[in-house]
Motif scaffolding. Structure first.
Motif, short mmCIF file in Angstrom:
data_model
loop_
_atom_site.label_atom_id
_atom_site.label_comp_id
_atom_site.label_asym_id
_atom_site.label_seq_id
_atom_site.Cartn_x
_atom_site.Cartn_y
_atom_site.Cartn_z
N GLU A 163 9.82 4.50 -2.23
CA GLU A 163 8.57 4.29 -1.50
C GLU A 163 8.09 5.62 -0.93
O GLU A 163 8.80 6.62 -1.01
N SER A 164 6.89 5.63 -0.34
CA SER A 164 6.34 6.84 0.25
C SER A 164 5.85 6.57 1.66
O SER A 164 5.31 5.48 1.94
N LEU A 165 6.05 7.54 2.55
CA LEU A 165 5.55 7.41 3.91
C LEU A 165 4.03 7.35 3.91
O LEU A 165 3.37 8.11 3.19
N PHE A 171 1.45 13.57 1.60
CA PHE A 171 1.54 12.69 0.44
C PHE A 171 2.85 12.97 -0.29
O PHE A 171 3.35 14.09 -0.26
N GLY A 172 3.39 11.97 -0.93
CA GLY A 172 4.59 12.15 -1.73
C GLY A 172 5.85 12.37 -0.93
O GLY A 172 6.81 12.94 -1.44
N TYR A 179 0.80 -1.22 0.00
CA TYR A 179 0.00 0.00 0.00
C TYR A 179 0.84 1.28 0.00
O TYR A 179 0.44 2.30 -0.57
N HIS A 180 2.01 1.26 0.61
CA HIS A 180 2.84 2.47 0.72
C HIS A 180 3.26 3.02 -0.65
O HIS A 180 3.55 4.21 -0.77
N TYR A 181 3.30 2.19 -1.68
CA TYR A 181 3.66 2.69 -3.01
C TYR A 181 2.63 3.69 -3.53
O TYR A 181 2.95 4.55 -4.35
N SER A 182 1.40 3.58 -3.06
CA SER A 182 0.32 4.43 -3.57
C SER A 182 0.31 5.81 -2.92
O SER A 182 -0.37 6.71 -3.42
N PHE A 183 1.05 6.02 -1.83
CA PHE A 183 0.96 7.29 -1.11
C PHE A 183 1.80 8.39 -1.76
O PHE A 183 2.13 9.39 -1.12
N GLU A 184 2.10 8.24 -3.03
CA GLU A 184 2.77 9.31 -3.78
C GLU A 184 1.86 10.53 -3.93
O GLU A 184 2.33 11.66 -3.99
N SER A 185 0.56 10.28 -3.99
CA SER A 185 -0.40 11.38 -4.13
C SER A 185 -1.72 10.95 -3.52
O SER A 185 -1.99 9.76 -3.33
#
Length: 396
Positions: free
Chosen positions: A290-292, A274-275, A207-213
């Protein structure tokens, strides 16, 4: 059995508030300079130039989906003999055990609620590492989706092979395999059965890959939750943003890690909601951006899809709770999720590096435990303790 615990500290907050104040302040200045209420207005060109000077520059959003897909597509499939030589062999087994316990307990709850047939969505299925867990769980239908096309093909091949080798009297679950970027595409439009509803959505280390935006994180949530039955579960594992920031702030540089993993940030002190990108590398298994995932925001967003948080635990907390049960301890031994210390029968530890097992020796002395002890090396514990387990349930 032993595990080092780490306190969870609060992620530095205020990023969203500061951004909000800046936007509000910019808007107020533009209103004053625009000359309302009968004051003399400035020339449009001059006013636009002044607005451009006071307006903060927009952050360039970089999409790393291609890099993530390319990385996992390029990973070579290796056999058990090769995997057993890996420096993180026991850590990977430990993570696999943890997922097995999580999946097993959720399946028990679903069946306990009276579901005669169980349908599952494996969101970010990879090469099919959890296929055996679903088989042991006796589910009826599985949908596997992943951004990496090569991984999806390998997952399907594993399933077909499993099907060929299954017993004559065994009714193996039916399955559909979908290659899609689940942070951008609507998964329900790709289902063979457009009316299909799921009892469980499992999203492991993805899921963390999606937190770019916000758009990508919301689409991932939509795909995870909108097709869940009332009472259904959204379960998963993801890095703990609070822990990552705590370690970064404690570091005298922009990175931290040890001999098995490394986390690198571009800056510290300010963490957008995000991002907030970092680069994570783990031996030869992971090497991607990855994204936090700011969990309070994650929980808030899940409410849009009528989801409530049931469980959020660090891996250390989950381990310490579940290992008390005999069936989970037995499974841990079977899956070789911990390494005996010291090694017996002339075996070797995962590493000869100095200090990697001092915590095990200290635990034995402090707790009066007899050797051998089930543990991981210090570096593996430090890597595993980055993660947390989450369980959401769909409200009726």
């Amino acid at each position: 059995m032993e595990l080092q615990s780490a306190k969870t500290e609060t992620l530095k907050e205020g990023a969203g508030q500061r951004r909000h104040e800046e936007e509000e302040g910019g808007g107020q200045r533009r209103h004053e300079e625009g000359g309302g209420g009968g004051g003399r207005q400035k020339a449009p060109m001059k006013r636009r130039q002044e607005e451009e000077r006071v307006s903060p520059p927009k952050k360039l959003v970089i999409d790393h989906s291609g890099k993530v897909a390319s990385h996992y597509n390029s990973l070579q499939e290796v056999g058990l003999a090769v995997r057993s030589q890996s420096r993180i062999f026991f850590m990977r087994n430990f993570n696999n055990w943890l997922k097995s316990v999580l999946i097993g307990e959720i399946l028990d709850q679903v069946r306990g609620s009276g579901s005669p047939k169980v349908s599952v969505l494996d969101l970010g299925c990879g090469k099919g590492g959890d296929l055996l867990k679903w088989r042991r769980g006796g589910i009826n239908h599985l949908v596997c989706a992943d951004i990496a096309g090569v991984s999806v093909d390998q997952c399907q091949s594993r399933y077909e092979d499993m099907k060929k080798k299954s017993q004559i009297n065994e009714k193996l679950f039916s399955a559909q395999f979908i290659n899609a970027d689940c942070s951008k595409e609507v998964l329900s439009e790709k289902l063979d059965d457009p009316e299909l509803l799921f009892d469980i959505c499992s999203c492991q280390f993805v899921y963390h890959y999606s937190f770019e935006s916000e758009q990508k994180a919301d689409m991932m949530l939509r795909n995870a939750c909108e097709r869940l039955k009332p009472g259904g579960y959204f379960i998963g594992t993801t890095p703990d943003a609070f822990e990552l920031v705590k370690r970064l702030e404690a570091s005298d540089s922009l990175s931290f890690g040890n001999e098995v993993f490394k986390v690198s940030f571009q800056s510290k002190g300010f963490y957008p909601l995000f991002g907030c990108q970092y680069h994570f590398s783990l031996e030869d298994v992971v090497d991607v951006p990855e994204s936090l995932v700011y969990f309070p925001l994650f929980e808030h967003m899940a409410k849009r899809y009528n989801m409530r948080l049931v469980v959020k635990q660090r891996f250390s907390e989950f381990f310490e709770e579940k290992v008390k049960k005999e069936n989970h301890r037995s499974l841990m031994m079977k899956m070789m999720a911990l390494q005996p210390f010291p090694c017996e029968d002339g075996g070797r530890q995962a590493t000869d590096s100095r200090g990697e097992y001092d915590h095990a020796e200290e635990h034995c002395v402090r707790a009066g435990v007899q050797l051998p002890l089930g543990t991981l090396s210090r570096s593996e514990w430090e890597a595993a303790s980055i993660y947390l387990v989450f369980i959401f349930q769909k409200m009726s």
